[in-house]
Each structure stands twice: as structure tokens, then as C-alpha cells.
Design a protein around this motif. Structure first.
Motif, mmCIF file in Angstrom:
data_model
loop_
_atom_site.group_PDB
_atom_site.id
_atom_site.type_symbol
_atom_site.label_atom_id
_atom_site.label_comp_id
_atom_site.label_asym_id
_atom_site.label_seq_id
_atom_site.Cartn_x
_atom_site.Cartn_y
_atom_site.Cartn_z
ATOM 1 N N UNK A 4 -1.406 20.089 2.816
ATOM 2 C CA UNK A 4 -2.702 19.457 3.471
ATOM 3 C C UNK A 4 -3.455 18.394 2.707
ATOM 4 N N UNK A 5 -2.877 18.085 1.345
ATOM 5 C CA UNK A 5 -3.421 16.852 0.605
ATOM 6 C C UNK A 5 -2.619 15.634 0.599
ATOM 7 N N UNK A 6 -3.421 14.419 0.689
ATOM 8 C CA UNK A 6 -2.550 13.253 0.639
ATOM 9 C C UNK A 6 -1.887 13.210 -0.853
ATOM 10 N N UNK A 7 -0.766 12.594 -0.720
ATOM 11 C CA UNK A 7 0.084 12.233 -1.947
ATOM 12 C C UNK A 7 0.335 10.724 -1.737
ATOM 13 N N UNK A 8 0.306 10.132 -2.858
ATOM 14 C CA UNK A 8 0.643 8.700 -2.733
ATOM 15 C C UNK A 8 2.003 8.460 -3.214
ATOM 16 N N UNK A 9 2.772 7.981 -2.430
ATOM 17 C CA UNK A 9 4.193 7.505 -2.942
ATOM 18 C C UNK A 9 4.374 6.071 -3.014
ATOM 19 N N UNK A 46 0.764 -1.124 0.048
ATOM 20 C CA UNK A 46 -0.012 0.192 -0.126
ATOM 21 C C UNK A 46 0.920 1.252 0.067
ATOM 22 N N UNK A 47 0.615 2.358 -0.720
ATOM 23 C CA UNK A 47 1.135 3.292 -0.797
ATOM 24 C C UNK A 47 1.719 4.101 0.238
ATOM 25 N N UNK A 48 2.894 4.841 0.469
ATOM 26 C CA UNK A 48 3.480 5.703 1.520
ATOM 27 C C UNK A 48 2.600 7.003 1.202
ATOM 28 N N UNK A 49 2.215 7.470 2.384
ATOM 29 C CA UNK A 49 1.452 8.427 2.441
ATOM 30 C C UNK A 49 2.220 9.954 2.887
ATOM 31 N N UNK A 50 2.211 10.900 2.061
ATOM 32 C CA UNK A 50 2.839 12.188 2.477
ATOM 33 C C UNK A 50 1.702 13.180 2.274
ATOM 34 N N UNK A 78 -5.017 9.938 11.955
ATOM 35 C CA UNK A 78 -4.017 9.216 11.180
ATOM 36 C C UNK A 78 -4.771 8.274 10.347
ATOM 37 N N UNK A 79 -4.356 7.847 9.053
ATOM 38 C CA UNK A 79 -4.953 7.116 8.234
ATOM 39 C C UNK A 79 -4.848 7.412 6.714
ATOM 40 N N UNK A 80 -5.269 6.576 5.946
ATOM 41 C CA UNK A 80 -4.912 6.727 4.479
ATOM 42 C C UNK A 80 -6.324 6.685 3.808
ATOM 43 N N UNK A 81 -6.567 7.293 2.799
ATOM 44 C CA UNK A 81 -7.698 7.587 2.034
ATOM 45 C C UNK A 81 -7.302 6.707 0.622
ATOM 46 N N UNK A 82 -8.211 5.776 0.224
ATOM 47 C CA UNK A 82 -8.096 5.178 -0.816
ATOM 48 C C UNK A 82 -7.721 6.209 -2.117
ATOM 49 N N UNK A 83 -6.855 5.778 -2.996
ATOM 50 C CA UNK A 83 -6.470 6.773 -3.969
ATOM 51 C C UNK A 83 -7.559 7.329 -4.882
ATOM 52 N N UNK A 84 -8.589 6.562 -5.170
ATOM 53 C CA UNK A 84 -9.857 7.010 -5.814
ATOM 54 C C UNK A 84 -10.614 7.670 -5.126
#
Length: 838
Positions: A168-173, A160-164, A598-604
Motif C-alpha cells: 500500500x505504500x509508494x516506493x520510488x524506483x 521522475x521515478x517509477x512508482x511501485x 492514479x498519481x505520484x507523491x513527491x518523495x519527501x
């Protein structure tokens, strides 16, 4: 005898556990495995040398476990999951080996910072969230309980992507978790299997005139297994997590190369390896859907073929497949196993249909993890046929026979037939994977008491009425080894000093802590430990984000996947409410709070990403406003994962479990927080219900509508604007967001969130807002009495015994899998069996 004695001597010298043995082994692995003298070694070299030193001490347990299971033909649990969020291995393996302190001493004596090596380890991000974390906890408990087990999944090249967070926006790495190698796995290329795709089927009759079918695939890929040991806590059991990597049958096409087609020469390799390239592609587009189905079939077929190989290797008749293996489907992702096991038994092992069907049903069991209808997977017929033509035929046959049975049981109920069919024909035709899992399994379970009841009443109601004997509840659990012993050593030591170490494998023993809630010395120790842990997290936040947070404030934490139903934005509405109070009266007396997300949002998932942006925007305004004077701080902790979670759970004062009632299947973060002494604010949703029952209502901050009230409110027509109009505080919060106050005057940025709440509010934030704010006021008041808060904290931890994954797994063993422990004995030398020397 001479050879055996020499092996014993070498083994004792090679994997001894004295401090001198450990130091020598570490230096040897640095020199001979990493190929570095200390003068040239990097921090990663030191970590790898340490990891190999630990793995060496696992190998005897791992080999002896395999030998024992083979010799005894042990009934084996096979846990099929598309996700395994194992977390870092090093510290956990040292805990389970009982070598954490000796190894720390050995490394420290070499002048190397042991804690830095622990932190150096990356994390295999092979899961999205709770599903993969649960699977990891279950493998831990299966090994701790000495249950023969194989975990089966996918070896994603990228996790799963690393989140930056940028502006203020999530960026997927890209998560290149394998870039520096993986010291814990062993490739097993000799057990590679072939996986077919596409093509067509042909029918024929065998020499006895029996109808048969064969699949003529258009292309194949190879599935190569990579094995990782999973240790039991202070037992000799080491089970296996087997992850499959996709490879092309031939990596290079010389004919294409020689004719100048350089791309075509490697195209097969690229296409094949895409299957296990990345965790769960975005399936909004058709290419994503195809890849996702390929992934699911790939790992399921690899795993079932591997089981058949084991059967043949142990010379067990195929008719006894269900006696040898208990296969658990972790949600619908592995549900294609129903059709694939039938194909393997009927088309390749030539069993009759009825016999194969009985074996399939008696082998497979299905865990449902969702109440959201949209999360019950289904596949377009054309897509399914193109990839898996034989499986579609098998599913049609299963469905025809099943529909005949349903007609007999529920006469003239065409609507029920349409709902229960494996094929959705209400519009564009789909294969329904949850229906397939229900029909092809002998057991179906939910993962919390409320969830299991709601399954019977809603998404699986028809299947419950058809075969109620299949249904049961197995409330989730988490492993105390990782989430207490490893994550919270100071609290672990305090508990062990008072009640002994038996609680680590029998979490119910924590109830003995109740005798100390009126002991001032114990309570002070508990509080001091909590403050020290909060200071560690505060230091980390200052270092990484430049935000000073007070350890005397309430650490109010919500860490989980970002999703509207989990309602991180309800938390924000409360934060803005507190902020509005301060702006109206800058001298107001407010209990200080540090809000951590904390947490990740699905890319889409646009709305989830916008929620992260709103957290960041609110924090930017509040953290710099001089009127606030540090009484409120808001921080979004980026790239939340298992490794970071181990620092967060122990530091929490308040655990936010605020999903809309009836939407969360169970949750496991709620359990991890409570075990570490956090108090919960939550709805009656998922396992919150049972957590409150165990902790006591007086030690739980309950708010909001019940699942039944949510259903009723929606049934009679829910109008969010009515709540908005009736509540001035809610009006002010929403208007402040809509005005652009948190977006530098841009009124359009957060308009989608405002419109969603005002027009439909699908997860009833407005209906629960006032109850939530009032409950948070009770939290603030309770925290002012630190003696009372500490007693509540101790009682929460003391009463979490039922939420050990050991309890969950024991219930699966007894009620679904019918499997018993198999003790692996400690042996001298490499192994006890002569065959191991061959």
C-alpha cells in the motif's frame, strides 16, 4: 546537377511511404542500425527499427524547417521549461506524419504485432506533472500552427521515478529511461557551451573609462545539446526540442590518476554530470537546494548562449535580440534568465545597461502556474552568492533601480516596497524569483480566467497595480492529436465519419456533434465505443491487479499528482460514506461504481504518501467485503504517466476535479477527460470554471465553496470540528478511519490524516463534504438514465473546442510573442539549399 539528381533518387528510395518502402526500410534498420537479423531480434530491437524508420521520414521536414528559418531569419519562440513530459513519440509521430495506418499495415504484413511495438516504447519522464505536460502540448501546437520554435530544457539522465506500490505504500524506483537508447534524439556536440559556477567577480574600466565587471568562476561544466524533432500535424514543420546534458570539461584527470588519486581522477566528471542526473532532487536539504539552483541556471545559460550563437551565425546585430527571439519562462524555474541575459549582454557583448535592460524586458515573458505562496521559488542569499556571484550583483542593481521607480509611483509606501523587492529581508534574506520574473518580463499571464484574476488580487497584486498592462490570461489547452486522435481512435473515427476531419486542427468544429444528440443510432454508437474502451481498461486492471471491475459501473476516476489541495482524500471520504451505507443496509440500491486513482507523491511529501496508503487500505477492505458484492471497487493505478493516461482518459465516465477553490491554477487533465466524453464533478476552481461555462451547468456536477467563500470562511476562523460535530455521516467516516478499521486495528497509522483534518483542515474538506456527497448522489441518479447520460457525454466533448492548445498558442502568438507562421515547403531531395550539401 548530377549530384542533385542522385540525391533525389536516393531520398525517394530511402524514405518512401508505400507499404513496400516501409517494409524494406524497417528490415534495413533492423539489420544495419540494430545489427540484428530477424531470428535474433528482440521486441526492443523491432521497436528501435520501427522508430528509426519513422525518424528517417521526419528528417527532411526537420532539415527543411531549419533551413527555412535560417534563410528567413524567422522570429522564433523559445520555450524555456525545466520539465517536458512529451510522452511516447512513436505513435504521435505516425499520427502527425499521416502514416499510422500505412505503417501498421506494413508491420502487420511482416508478421509482427504492431500494437506490441507501440506499447514497447518507454516514456521520457522529464517532468513531474501538469507543467511538463503543458509544455509538451504547446510544442505540439506551435509546430501544428507552423510557428518557428525551440523548446529548451534539461536532458535528465534519470526521469521522475517509477512508482511501485508495496503493501500500500509508494516506493520510488529509478527511471532509467535511456537504458536502451533513445532513437528520437541527435547529439549536437559541436554546439557545446561552457557554464560557469562559483568564484568571484572583478571590476575594471574599459578603454573608454566605462565601468565593467567580469566573473572569475571557480569551476565550469559543459552543456551538450541533444535535439528531438517535434512535428506539426500534417504540415512540413518540424521544430526542435533541445535538451542539455552536463559534462565535465575533462572527463579524466591523468595527473590525479598518476599520483594514485583514483577517485579524484574522475571526480570532476561525477560532480559535473550530477547537474543533469535526475529530475528535481528532493530539496529539503541544502544539497538538494544547491543542485536545483544549479540545474535551473545550467539550462537557462545553455539556452541563452545558444540563442546568441544563432544570432551571430545569422549575422543579426545583438541589439535586435528581442526581435529575433520571444522567450517564454514556464513558471519561475527559468526566472534566472532575467539576470543571465543581462550578464551576457552587458559583460560579454558589452552593451550598455539601459539598452540591455530594454532588450531583456522585451524578450522575456513569464507564465505563472501557482497560487500557492510556498511554490513561488526563493533562494537564500548566501547559497545564491556562492553559486552565482555575478548574478547577485546584477539582481541588486536591478532591484535598486526598480525600487527607485516604485518609490516614485507609490510615495511613502514602505510596506509595498518591502513586498515588491527582489530581496526578501523579512528574516533570513532570500532572492525572490517570481518578483525577478515580473520585473524582467514585458508580459505576465495566468493560465485560467479565475487563476489570472486571483493572481491580480493575491500573490502578484502589487505588480499588477504597478504595471497592469503586463497582465493577461491565457487559459491552458491540450493537444487533440495525442489526447483524442492517438488515445481514442474509435471515437475519433466515429466523429470523423460524421463531421469530417477538420476538427483535429480546429477543435471548435466538434460543436457540429450537437446535431446528433437526439440521433438514437449515433448515441448508441457513442455508448458502445465507450463500453468497449472501458472493457479494455477493465481487462488491464484484471491482468495487473487481479481485480474484476464491471464496465456497467460508473468509472469514477481521479488521476493527478497526489497533493492535499487536490483532495484525493475528499474522494475517499465519499467512498467510505457509500461503504457505510452498504454496511448499514447490505441490500441498499446503489449505482455501481469503480473508483480509480492514479498519481505520484513527491518523495519527501509524507502526507501525500500516507494518502496513497489510505487509498490502498480502503480498497483492500472494500474489494473483499462480501456485503459490497462488487457494487463498489477501488483501485490505485500505479506508475501513472502520459503513456498510461492515454488509456485512462477515454475510459472515464466521471472526472474528479475536486481541488479546494482558489488553489488549482488551471488543470489540464480536466480538459482531456471532457474532450473524451467524461462528465466532470468539480469545484469552481482553475479551468473548471470555463469548462462548466462551455459545457453548460446542466452538464457539469458542481459542488463546494467558491474561492471567495473559502477566503471568507478562513478569515472569520474556520473550525473543522464544528462540521464534524454537526454531521453524523462525516463523524462515522472519520471515526472509522481513526479506529483502525482500515489498518488492521492500528489506530496510529492514519492518525496524521485524522489529526490534520480535525485540527486545521487546511483545504476545507469538512466544509465541502456534505455538498460533495449530495453532488455524488446526483451523479449516481443521472447515470441510471443512460440515454440522458450519453447526451451529456456527447455535449461535453462537443463543447470543448476552446481547450485545444492550438487556441492557447494562437493567443500567445497574437498577444505576447508577436510571431507569425512560417510555411515550410516540401522539397525534392535532401534540401533546397546548396549549403545543405556542404
Amino acid at each position: 546537377m548530377q549530384l542533385r539528381n542522385e540525391l533525389v533518387r536516393v531520398e525517394a528510395d530511402r524514405t518512401g511511404t508505400t507499404i513496400d518502402n516501409l517494409k524494406r526500410a524497417f528490415l534495413e534498420n533492423l539489420y544495419y542500425v540494430q545489427g540484428k537479423p530477424p531470428a535474433l531480434a528482440t521486441l526492443n530491437d523491432y521497436y528501435m527499427a520501427l522508430a528509426h524508420t519513422v525518424r528517417d521520414r521526419i528528417m527532411q521536414r526537420w532539415n527543411n524547417s531549419a533551413i527555412t528559418y535560417t534563410e528567413n531569419q524567422s522570429r522564433t519562440v523559445c520555450y524555456l521549461s525545466a520539465e517536458f513530459l512529451m510522452g511516447p513519440h512513436l505513435g504521435n509521430n505516425l499520427i502527425n506524419l499521416g502514416l499510422y495506418e500505412p505503417m501498421k499495415q506494413a508491420i502487420d504484413e511482416l508478421g509482427i504485432n504492431f500494437d506490441e511495438l507501440i506499447e514497447e516504447e518507454g516514456e521520457p519522464g522529464l517532468g513531474n506533472g501538469g507543467l511538463g505536460r503543458l509544455a509538451a502540448c504547446y510544442l505540439d501546437s506551435l509546430a501544428a500552427l507552423e510557428i518557428p520554435t525551440m523548446g529548451y530544457g534539461i536532458r535528465y539522465e534519470f526521469g521522475i521515478f517509477k512508482q511501485d506500490i508495496r503493501d500500500g505504500w509508494q516506493v520510488e524506483i529509478t527511471d532509467k529511461w535511456l537504458r536502451n537508447g533513445n532513437p528520437w534524439e541527435l547529439a549536437r556536440p559541436e554546439w557545446t557551451v561552457s557554464i560557469p559556477f562559483g568564484g568571484h567577480t572583478e571590476s575594471y574600466r574599459n578603454s573608454q573609462g566605462v565601468y565593467r565587471a567580469r566573473w572569475v568562476p571557480a569551476w565550469e561544466v559543459k552543456g551538450v545539446p541533444y535535439d528531438t524533432p517535434t512535428l506539426g500535424y500534417k504540415v512540413n514543420t518540424a521544430n526542435t526540442l533541445r535538451l542539455w546534458k552536463a559534462e565535465a570539461p575533462e572527463s579524466f584527470d591523468f595527473q590525479a590518476f598518476n599520483t594514485g588519486d583514483y577517485y579524484g581522477a574522475v571526480n570532476a566528471k561525477v560532480v559535473s554530470e550530477n547537474i543533469t542526473k535526475v529530475l528535481y532532487p528532493n530539496d529539503d536539504e541544502i544539497q538538494g537546494k544547491v543542485l536545483r539552483l544549479q540545474q535551473q541556471f545550467f539550462f537557462v545559460s545553455c539556452s541563452l548562449q545558444d540563442m546568441i550563437r544563432i544570432m551571430k551565425g545569422q549575422k543579426i546585430p545583438m541589439e535586435r535580440f528581442h526581435e529575433k527571439f520571444a522567450v517564454q519562462l514556464n513558471d519561475t524555474h527559468p526566472a534566472i534568465a532575467v539576470a543571465e541575459l543581462m550578464r551576457l549582454l552587458v559583460d560579454q557583448e558589452f552593451l550598455g545597461w539601459d539598452e540591455a535592460w530594454a532588450i531583456t524586458q522585451n524578450t522575456l515573458a513569464y507564465t505563472n502556474h501557482t497560487l500557492l505562496p510556498e511554490a513561488l521559488e526563493r533562494w537564500q542569499i548566501d547559497l545564491f552568492r556562492d553559486l552565482l556571484p555575478r548574478h547577485l550583483e546584477i539582481i541588486y542593481e536591478i532591484n535598486q533601480r526598480f525600487m527607485d521607480d516604485v518609490r516614485v509611483k507609490f510615495i511613502d509606501d514602505d510596506a509595498r516596497l518591502a513586498r515588491m523587492s527582489l530581496i526578501d529581508e523579512s528574516g533570513e534574506r532570500y532572492v525572490r524569483m517570481a518578483n525577478l520574473a515580473c520585473v524582467g518580463s514585458h508580459a505576465i499571464n495566468g493560465v485560467a480566467a479565475l487563476h489570472s484574476e486571483l493572481l491580480k488580487q493575491t500573490v502578484l497584486k502589487d505588480f499588477y497595480e504597478y504595471s497592469p498592462e503586463k497582465f493577461s490570461n491565457k487559459t491552458n489547452g491540450v493537444t487533440p492529436r495525442r489526447f483524442m486522435v492517438l488515445s481514442n481512435p474509435r471515437l475519433t473515427q466515429l466523429i470523423t465519419d460524421r463531421i469530417g476531419s477538420g476538427w483535429i486542427t480546429d477543435l471548435e468544429q466538434l460543436r457540429q456533434l450537437e446535431q446528433f444528440i437526439d440521433d438514437p443510432a449515433f448515441c448508441q454508437q457513442w455508448r458502445s465505443i465507450k463500453q468497449a474502451i472501458k472493457q479494455d481498461l477493465a481487462d488491464s486492471i484484471q491482468k495487473d491487479y487481479g481485480v474484476d471491475v464491471s464496465i456497467d459501473s460508473i468509472f469514477d476516476i481521479q488521476v493527478k499528482r497526489i497533493h492535499e489541495y487536490k483532495r484525493q482524500h475528499l474522494n475517499l471520504l465519499h467512498i467510505i460514506t457509500l461503504y457505510n451505507r452498504i454496511k448499514a443496509n447490505p441490500n441498499i440500491d446503489i449505482t455501481p461504481r469503480t473508483f480509480l486513482f492514479g498519481g505520484k507523491a513527491a518523495p519527501g511529501y509524507f502526507m501525500a504518501k500516507l494518502m496513497i496508503k489510505l487509498v490502498s487500505a480502503v480498497s483492500e477492505v472494500i474489494n473483499r467485503d462480501p456485503d459490497v458484492r462488487g457494487r463498489i471497487k477501488v483501485v490505485f493505478l500505479k506508475n501513472y504517466n502520459v503513456k498510461f493516461a492515454q488509456h485512462v482518459y477515454p475510459a472515464a465516465d466521471l472526472s474528479e476535479q475536486i481541488s479546494t477553490a482558489g488553489k488549482e491554477a488551471s488543470g489540464t487533465g480536466n480538459m482531456k477527460f471532457a474532450m473524451n466524453g467524461a462528465l466532470t464533478i468539480g469545484t469552481l476552481d482553475g479551468a473548471n470554471v470555463e469548462i462548466m461555462e462551455q459545457a453548460g451547468e446542466e452538464n457539469f456536477f458542481l459542488f463546494g465553496l467558491t474561492a471567495e467563500e473559502v477566503r471568507e470562511r478562513k478569515a472569520r476562523g474556520y473550525d473543522p470540528k464544528a462540521y464534524y460535530n454537526a454531521n453524523p455521516n462525516l463523524q462515522l467516516v472519520i471515526d472509522r478511519i481513526a479506529s483502525g478499521f482500515f489498518s488492521h486495528g492500528d489506530k496510529t497509522l492514519f492518525q496524521p490524516i485524522v489529526d490534520n483534518l480535525m485540527q486545521s483542515d487546511p483545504y476545507l474538506l469538512f466544509a465541502d463534504y456534505q455538498s460533495y456527497v449530495e453532488c455524488q448522489d446526483r451523479v449516481a441518479e443521472a447515470y441510471r438514465d443512460q440515454d440522458k447520460w450519453t447526451r451529456m457525454s456527447i455535449l461535453n466533448a462537443a463543447r470543448m473546442g476552446m481547450f485545444s492548445s492550438d487556441r492557447s498558442i494562437q493567443e500567445y502568438c497574437d498577444d505576447i510573442w508577436n510571431v507569425k507562421p512560417v510555411t515550410v515547403k516540401e522539397t525534392e531531395g535532401f534540401c533546397s539549399a546548396t549549403v545543405c550539401l556542404l
